[in-house]
Structure formats: C-alpha cells, structure tokens
Design an enzyme around this catalytic site. Structure first.
Site, mmCIF file in Angstrom:
data_model
loop_
_atom_site.group_PDB
_atom_site.id
_atom_site.type_symbol
_atom_site.label_atom_id
_atom_site.label_comp_id
_atom_site.label_asym_id
_atom_site.label_seq_id
_atom_site.Cartn_x
_atom_site.Cartn_y
_atom_site.Cartn_z
ATOM 1 C CD GLN A 264 26.171 -64.878 63.240
ATOM 2 O OE1 GLN A 264 26.671 -63.557 63.888
ATOM 3 N NE2 GLN A 264 25.419 -65.675 63.903
ATOM 4 C CB CYS A 270 27.268 -64.366 67.149
ATOM 5 S SG CYS A 270 26.740 -64.926 68.512
ATOM 6 C CG HIS A 406 23.849 -61.420 68.225
ATOM 7 N ND1 HIS A 406 24.551 -62.401 67.759
ATOM 8 C CD2 HIS A 406 24.123 -60.268 67.550
ATOM 9 C CE1 HIS A 406 24.764 -61.702 66.660
ATOM 10 N NE2 HIS A 406 24.619 -60.586 66.616
#
Ligand SMILES: *[C@@H]1O[C@H](CO)[C@@H](O)[C@H](O)[C@H]1NC(C)=O
Ligand SMILES: *[C@@H]1O[C@H](CO)[C@@H](O)[C@H](O)[C@H]1NC(C)=O
Length: 459
Positions: A264, A270, A406
């Site tokens: 990324q 993410c 995340h």
C-alpha cells in the site's frame, strides 16, 4: 516539599543547638538518588543551557561526587555530566521528554557545580560553575568509566544494526541531520521492540523491520487507518453459517484463491487492499479465475471513504456495487495517492452483488472461511510495526480489541507446535513479516481481529 523537609531538619538541628556546635567544615557524601538532588540537577541544567552558546539543549545524564556541607544553609558540590538532546533552545521544552542526540554519551559535557540552598529564604544560589568538554576522555573513578564503556558498546552495536537496516531496506535520507534523527528513532525503536518482545505470549519475534526508523506517530499517520474505530460500519446482513464441521486447518493460499502480497506504500489504504483481497477470493471461487483487482479504483472513486486517509470495508462494498465492479490491477494500477476517478464500466474484471457481516465467534469465522473464502477483517496493529515472524500474541491490555486501526485479509488458520494461529495477508510488501504475512494467536479475539469480519457476495 523537599525544601520543606530540609528546612524542618535544619530547624530541629538549630533548636537542639547543634548547628552552631558543628565543626565548621564537615562534608558528607550524598547519593544522587536523594530527593533533594533533583532540584539541584534541574537548576544546573538551566544554568548550563542559559550560559552555553549552543542552539541545542543539554540535559543531565548522571551526577557524581556529590557532597553536602552545613554552613549558612546547605552547600552542595557535585559533578554533573550533560548530554546533547534533540531539543532546541526557544522551543517549549520539557527536558525529561527531550530525546538524547546520538552524540550524547560519546561527547558529554562535564560540569562542577557548587550551590547553596538557604531554605529559610527559599533560595538556591549557584556559587561556582566550571564546565569542560570532556569528550572521550577517561574518567577518574572506575565504576563510571566502566558504565560509559557499556554505553559506547551499546551505541556501536546500534550503529552497526542501523547500517544493516539502511542497506537492507535501501533507505535514503536527505542529509546528515535527518540520518542522525532517524538513527535516534531507530535506537529508541529497538528498545520498544524489546519491550513488545518481553510482553508477548506467543512465539513471535520482534525487532528491526523496514518501519524501524519511523516514530509511532509517523507510522500511524502513514500506514494505519483511524476511521476503523472512529466511524460506524454500514450495517450489512448476517452471513449464513455453514453447518458442516470445519477442518482442523485451512489455507486458501494452497487452493489458488490468494494473489501475491501487495504494498500500500505510504497511504492509509489498507481498507481497499482488504476488500480487493476478499473479492479476488470470491471471484476465484465463483468464476474459477484468480484476477488481481484494483485498489486504486477504490482510492480514486469511492467517495464515502477517505482514500489514503482511511476507510471502511463496509463502505467499499457499497461503492463497488454502485460503480458496477472493479477493474483489474493491470488496467487500473496502484499509485498510492488519490487521483481523479478514471473507472470505466467497459473494463470491469469482477462485480459483486452484496456484502455480509460474519459473526465474532472465531469458531464460526474459521468455518465460514474454510467453506467460503478469505475474509476481510480489521485489527489493532499494535504489535505489527516491529513484527518479524512467528505467532504474535500480545496481552489484551496492550492490544485493545476496540482500537482497531488496520484492515487485512484472513486467508487461513492452523496450529504451529500446538499454538493456534490465524494466517493474515497484509499489504506492506513481501519484505515485511513472514513474506508479507502476519500470524496472530487464534481463539481469544486477539487484537480485535474478530470485530469487523465481512465479505462481498457474488451471485
Ligand atoms: C519557594 O519557591 C518555590 C519556587 O520558586 C515556590 O513554588 C514556593 O511556593 C516557595 N515557597 C515559599 C514558602 O515561599
Ligand atoms: C449481480 O451483479 C451483476 C453486475 O452488476 C448483475 O449483472 C447480476 O445480474 C447480479 N446478479 C443478481 C442475481 O442480481
């Protein structure tokens, strides 16, 4: 408080007629740990910093040869060793929070101070100061020269690790100043990784990673996703649970449903990678072909989520339904920053029809995964900045399940030497973790991995 204690003590001595009765010069040794020393050290630091012609602020590394003498007040003599910090004069500095410059223990400043504390007028006077740049000079007493050798050895070891790190990850810094700052952060991060290591209940190894030169703040801003725990998820219908018993272990990588690990970059996208990973699996299982799908399309065209500023998988599914599908990675390649949306319906490589939420029970998550494909999940990335390999299992208090930040992809589960794990595909490149994968303890909702599980549905 310490002044008050001292004053009372002097008053008692005076009342007992002892003060004047004492021999005129009687020094007593004092340990640097005595509470009254703190104020003296702070004053010495202020004195040094206001008198020095340097821009950098110095702070005390240690104090030695401390003695006191009762005269017209309490007289203190001591030697103080000062080290350069990363703080500059003129800033609002809290000296205790100023990180030490890498040169701090190699090039100390040594000062001798003589101070007089007069408690009854609430005053501390500096009687004499003598400073010298001591550099690497030998010290008189053995214990302190030994202590400084250990400091230098540690510093050299850190330097050598940093050199390896710079080579391994091909790090480039714009100038020496930045390199020194990164070295400083790197050495603090080594300590942090050690602390995480000591507190891990699994088999994970923590240490140097490609993120070792970033402060926690930088890491959060560049790589994590604050929206996951701050925004409510879009409600989705519950997934239908398989009724068959699930296998003891499963790994979708062995069944062709998972593309290569992606990267990324410095972008909090993410959520897009987690969702494309899930849809790649769903498409493969429904249509029989594994196609790498576009995250950039989501970064550019999903107007509800925040591109590199974070997003939610639940919003991304809806955006994909509205757009009409996802282009392939090849047609709409990843740039790692937001551009104008250039999605074209003629290039759709995969579509979805809806999305479902998967329950929080890890047994059910495993059952759904083994039967239906990789799952988009989110977790608290607490242990990930310095993760190298093995099964990560932080204590719950350090990896709060409600602070998820995340999004990743659950691709399998199993046991390693009796320790149950989840295999998690991350999007930080193959040069992080175990070939780009994170292994997390399974069965206790570790790091909130079970709190935001979902999947797209293709009819
Ligand atoms: C003594 O000085 C300190 C700091 O200068 C101050 O906070 C304190 O109130 C003073 N105490 C007395 C009794 O004057
Ligand atoms: C699923 O979505 C595709 C693409 O939008 C559409 O062509 C198809 O008819 C949908 N399937 C069902 C069962 O609604």
């Amino acid at each position: 408080m310490k002044m008050a204690v001292l004053a009372r003590w002097l008053l008692l001595l005076a009342a007992a007629g002892l003060v004047s009765g004492l021999p005129p010069v009687r020094w007593s040794q004092l340990s640097p740990d005595e509470p009254e020393v703190q104020g003296l050290v702070a004053l010495a630091e202020r004195e040094y910093n206001s008198a020095s012609g340097q821009e950098d602020v110095y702070r005390a590394l240690r104090v030695s040869d401390l003695r006191r003498q009762l005269v017209s007040g309490m007289k203190y003599d001591f030697t103080i060793f000062l080290g350069r910090t990363l703080c500059k004069k003129g800033d609002e500095n809290d000296l205790d929070k100023c990180g030490l410059h890498i040169s701090a223990s190699l090039m100390e400043i040594q000062c001798k101070f003589s101070m007089l504390v007069v408690p009854w007028v609430n005053e501390t006077k500096v009687l004499e100061t003598k400073c010298s740049q001591e550099g690497l000079q030998k010290r008189s007493d053995e214990s302190s020269s030994e202590a400084s050798m250990t400091g230098e050895d540690a510093m050299l070891e850190t330097l050598s690790l940093f050199k390896d790190f710079v080579n391994t990850y091909n790090k480039k810094y714009k100038d020496d100043e930045e390199a020194l700052m990164r070295l400083q952060i790197f050495s603090q991060n080594l300590l942090k990784a050690k602390e995480i290591q000591e507190k891990d209940q699994g088999t994970a190894e923590y240490g140097v990673t490609k993120f070792s030169d970033l402060t926690e703040e930088e890491f959060r801003t560049l790589y994590l996703n604050p929206l996951l725990s701050s925004q409510p998820t879009r409600p989705m219908k519950m997934a239908v649970m398989p009724t068959d018993p699930s296998p003891a272990q499963w790994d979708w990588r062995e069944h062709g449903a998972v593309t290569e690990v992606k990267n990324q970059g410095m972008c909090g996208s993410c959520w897009a990678f987690s969702v494309t990973g899930n849809i790649e699996g769903q498409w493969f299982l429904k249509k029989g072909s594994l196609v790498s799908l576009s995250e950039q399309e989501l970064v550019d065209c999903d107007g509800v989520d925040k591109a590199c500023g974070g997003g939610l998988p639940s919003n991304a599914y809806e955006a994909i339904e509205k757009l009409g599908g996802l282009e392939s990675e090849q047609d709409y390649s990843y740039l790692g920053h937001k551009e104008r949306c250039s999605f074209s319906t003629t290039k759709v490589s995969a579509y979805i029809n809806s999305s479902v939420e998967i329950p929080k029970d890890e047994t059910q998550i495993a059952a759904w995964l083994a039967e239906k494909g990789p799952i988009s999940i989110a977790l608290n990335a607490f242990a990930m900045q310095f993760y190298r390999k093995g099964i990560s299992h932080p204590f719950r208090i350090f990896c709060n399940p409600w602070m998820i930040d995340h999004a990743v992809l659950l691709v399998g589960y199993g046991d390693r030497n009796g320790k149950p794990f989840w295999a998690i595909k991350n999007s930080w490149g193959k040069d992080w973790g175990e070939e780009g994968y994170y292994y997390l303890y399974r069965g206790t909702g570790a790091c909130g991995m079970n709190t935001m599980c979902s999947s797209a549905v293709i009819d």
